[in-house]
Design an enzyme around this catalytic site. Structure first.
Site, short mmCIF file in Angstrom:
data_model
loop_
_atom_site.label_atom_id
_atom_site.label_comp_id
_atom_site.label_asym_id
_atom_site.label_seq_id
_atom_site.Cartn_x
_atom_site.Cartn_y
_atom_site.Cartn_z
N SER A 179 37.24 38.34 40.62
CA SER A 179 38.17 37.82 39.62
C SER A 179 37.39 37.16 38.47
CB SER A 179 39.11 36.80 40.25
OG SER A 179 39.90 36.17 39.26
N CYS A 223 0.83 -1.21 0.00
CA CYS A 223 0.00 0.00 0.00
C CYS A 223 0.86 1.25 0.00
CB CYS A 223 -0.92 0.00 1.22
SG CYS A 223 -1.90 -1.51 1.38
N ASP A 277 35.64 10.22 24.55
CA ASP A 277 36.40 11.43 24.83
C ASP A 277 36.40 11.64 26.36
OD1 ASP A 277 37.67 13.94 24.36
OD2 ASP A 277 35.73 14.91 24.69
N ASP A 312 31.62 15.24 22.49
CA ASP A 312 30.77 16.41 22.69
C ASP A 312 30.29 17.06 21.41
OD1 ASP A 312 32.99 17.69 21.77
OD2 ASP A 312 33.56 18.56 23.70
#
Length: 731
Positions: free
Chosen positions: A452, A6, A415, A615
């Site tokens: 800082s 079909c 990684d 990543d």
């Protein structure tokens, strides 16, 4: 009944239309994705062509459109119509069978009475099947509707001819068979349609996450008001107000307020996440308790949820390589079955001299029972459920080929930074040499470092917003480049930094403290020293910590007999320490992206099926080249093009789960194929008359029931996959 034949019919008919560039038909969702030139062909033209070949065009499917509700209602109406036909068909079939086996005397008019009872129910029940079959013949499409029409038509026409004495003896009627055959075929369609809708539950639930309205904040005549508008009217940059319990309509960034947000149905993360000013929210997630405002960053198909839905649909629309084998079998299946049915008819009618209607009954039984619908449904139903199951766990699988290859993985490369480790250094240790508490020492250090911009300063706050911490007032802050910072708190001078700043301020470093400092560095930690102008107060160390579930995930891979290698650009010492902590013995360190790619190729040349987990940034070449690229994603960055599998929440447990889901899905595909073939292998000989020597005739209506059950069996086996919990989540 929907089958591969079909979908090929629709594909063939639409692809031949002028202006149509491509078409992909989804067997399970009963949708078609068509790329066409609207100046040459219109949507209406395409819909009319679909209707002309015996199928029904129900409208445009759009994940962002309320039109889907209309389509859903049409689908439910079709189910109700099928159910009504089933009830009528079986009711009159029962009457006909009762008359056939009763002792009523109708003075030789039995066949006329049966015809009178049959004619209207037959038209009502069987007309959709017959019309579809005739349309298929018109378009030279030999599909199962043609086979069904052949079976139903032969049984009814033969009975009709026999009723009027045109075939000799008329006592052998098939009126009950013809209407019951249509009823069982309609029952099969009904059960199949209901079951198929359940296989796409994962997509339906994702679509249901989409909000239809949003409350936006507007300024009119210098007066701020709120207005509830349709979601499609919200623009990027609009301010949206969210109250407790409401669904977040679109992606954005919080500009006022805070709350806990449940993102489980988007990311798979079950624990509500605290959201504050500056944090990102995802459309489709649920606000739990607070009130906040956010600025819209993504709308329409750019939102995370829309991307997820599109990726899941693309995967469900794709086909694994094994589908090619099934398609090839089906291509030759129907002509082969027709040949077998004709041969069996000739054998019974010509060679054995059986009555015509008896031989026709065998012919019809073979044609009906041999329906390859179960074979056509075996792969896509399991694929749809498997991909949906993965999405439910925050895993996006891009296509069917990935599923098939993932089950064969023999070696996983990982990684380090951002994959095994968090990727952001945080406070890991305080060695306190003073009489002050650790909390006091940390408060002093944070108070100074709040000014800082150094990454270590951010790590002392565990990468959270500095204004959320209780801090001292600081005077005379000074940044000394390359060395550290100094400041005054409550009239006491402090310095914080490396050994150089201590030497510049003539602060002695005792041997034991120097040894502690060196040990911290050996343990892959970055350390700074807090001191006043006389003595060292403490060593504070930050490190890129190993993700909570990394070791568990890698242990599970080893249990699955999958080899692991950590491959990193970091130095050998740091890489070895991380690898040892998570149980990886093979380490490749100090490598560039190209060298990672070369290592993937090396393993593949040795016959390994390689998965690379990274990543998606520096690792893009390796993710692309590996057999399966598994990309670490985040809740706001899911469309990483280089990965075959996307882990939305970046958890390595999900990487393992993706392999386990792939194995389970492909196992279910093989089981489905077995049962699809088993029905045909066993029942075709029986329908051909293998049991007739024992006075057992497999009537056409039994064939229709068996055919329906074969499709339902396959779909049910696929649906059972929804309850599967990957082994990694059971521990």
């Amino acid at each position: 009944m929907t089958c591969v034949m079909c979908s090929k019919a629709v594909t063939s008919a639409i692809s031949k239309m002028p202006g149509v560039y491509s078409i992909h038909v989804n067997l399970i969702s009963e949708t078609a994705e068509v790329i066409f030139n609207p100046t040459v062909v219109t949507v209406k033209d395409i819909g009319d062509r679909i209707n002309s070949i015996g199928y029904e065009y129900m409208g445009i499917h759009d994940n962002n459109s309320i039109n889907n509700n209309i389509i859903e209602e049409k689908h439910n109406q079709n189910l109700r119509k099928k159910l009504h036909r089933i009830i009528v068909g079986f009711f009159f079939s029962a009457i006909l069978m009762y008359l056939m086996f009763s002792n009523f005397n109708f003075n030789g008019n039995e066949s006329y009475i049966q015809l009178a009872i049959t004619i209207l129910p037959f038209i009502y029940v069987c007309s959709p099947i017959i019309i579809s079959g005739i349309n298929s013949i018109k378009h030279h499409n030999l599909n199962m509707d043609v086979m069904y029409t052949l079976g139903i038509g032969i049984s009814f026409i033969a009975s009709l001819l026999s009723t009027f004495g045109l075939l000799g003896e008329s006592h052998f009627m098939l009126y009950d068979t013809s209407i019951m055959l249509g009823s069982f075929l309609m029952l099969g369609k009904y059960l199949e349609d209901r079951a198929k809708s359940k296989t796409s539950d994962s997509i339906n639930k994702l679509v249901e996450l989409k909000a239809t309205e949003a409350t936006i904040e507007k300024t009119i005549n210098e007066k701020t008001i709120t207005e509830t508008v349709d979601i499609n009217k919200v623009l990027k940059g609009n301010i949206v107000v969210i109250k407790p319990g409401e669904k977040i309509p679109l992606d954005g960034q919080i500009i006022e307020g805070k709350s806990y947000v449940d993102e489980s149905l988007v990311t798979g993360e079950s624990t509500p996440i605290e959201k504050n000013v500056g944090d990102v929210v995802i459309g489709g997630s649920i606000n739990k308790d607070g009130t906040f405002k956010f600025k819209v960053t993504n709308t329409g198909d750019k939102t995370v949820l829309s991307q997820i839905i599109s990726m899941v649909q693309d995967a469900q629309n794709s086909s694994p390589p094994i589908q090619k084998l099934a398609d090839k079998v089906i291509t030759y299946f129907i002509p082969g079955i027709l040949t077998i049915a004709v041969i069996c008819f000739i054998i019974w009618y010509v060679i054995y001299g059986s009555p015509l209607l008896y031989s026709l009954s065998i012919f019809i039984s073979i044609v009906v029972v041999a329906c390859p619908c179960a074979l056509g449904l075996a792969i896509p139903t399991a694929l749809t459920v498997g991909v949906g199951l993965a999405a439910k766990n925050g895993i996006l699988i891009k296509d069917g080929q990935t599923l098939e290859v993932s089950q064969q993985i023999t070696h996983v490369l990982l990684d380090k930074t951002g994959t095994i480790t968090v990727g952001q250094p945080v406070l890991s240790n305080i060695i306190n040499y003073s009489t002050e508490s650790d909390e006091e020492v940390l408060m002093i250090a944070r108070s100074i470092e709040q000014y800082s911009q150094h990454p270590i300063a951010q790590a002392l706050f565990n990468n959270q917003k500095k204004n959320e911490f209780e801090l001292y007032d600081v005077d005379e802050f000074e940044n000394i480049s390359g060395k550290g910072v100094q400041a005054t708190i409550n009239n006491r001078d402090y310095i914080i930094g490396n050994k150089k700043i201590l030497n510049d301020n003539n602060v002695p470093i005792p041997e034991n403290i120097l040894k502690d400092f060196e040990n911290e560095e050996l343990n892959m930690k970055t350390s700074i020293i807090l001191a006043d102008n006389k003595n060292i107060i403490a060593i504070l160390s930050v490190s890129d910590v190993i993700k909570e579930n990394s070791k568990k995930a890698i242990d599970q891979l080893h249990k699955m007999n999958i080899k692991t290698t950590m491959i990193s650009g970091d130095n050998k010492n740091t890489s070895s320490i991380v690898a040892k902590q998570v149980g990886i013995s093979n380490v490749v360190s100090e490598v560039l992206p190209q060298e990672k790619l070369d290592y993937v190729k090396k393993l593949q040349s040795e016959g390994e099926i390689v998965a690379f987990i990274g990543d998606g940034i520096n690792d893009a070449p390796s993710l692309t080249k590996s057999n399966v690229g598994i990309a670490i994603g985040t809740g706001t960055d899911v469309a990483i093009e280089s990965g075959d599998i996307i882990l939305i929440n970046g958890d390595l447990l999900n990487a393992v789960a993706s392999i386990q889901i792939s194995r389970k899905t492909m196992s279910r595909v093989r089981l489905n194929l077995f049962w699809a073939f088993a029905y045909n292998v066993v029942l075709i000989p029986i329908a051909a008359g293998a049991l007739i020597p024992w006075n057992i005739l497999f009537r056409p209506e039994y064939s229709a029931l068996a055919m329906a059950l074969s499709s339902v069996t396959v779909i049910t086996l696929s649906l059972l996959l929804r309850s599967y919990v990957p082994e990694i989540f059971r521990e």
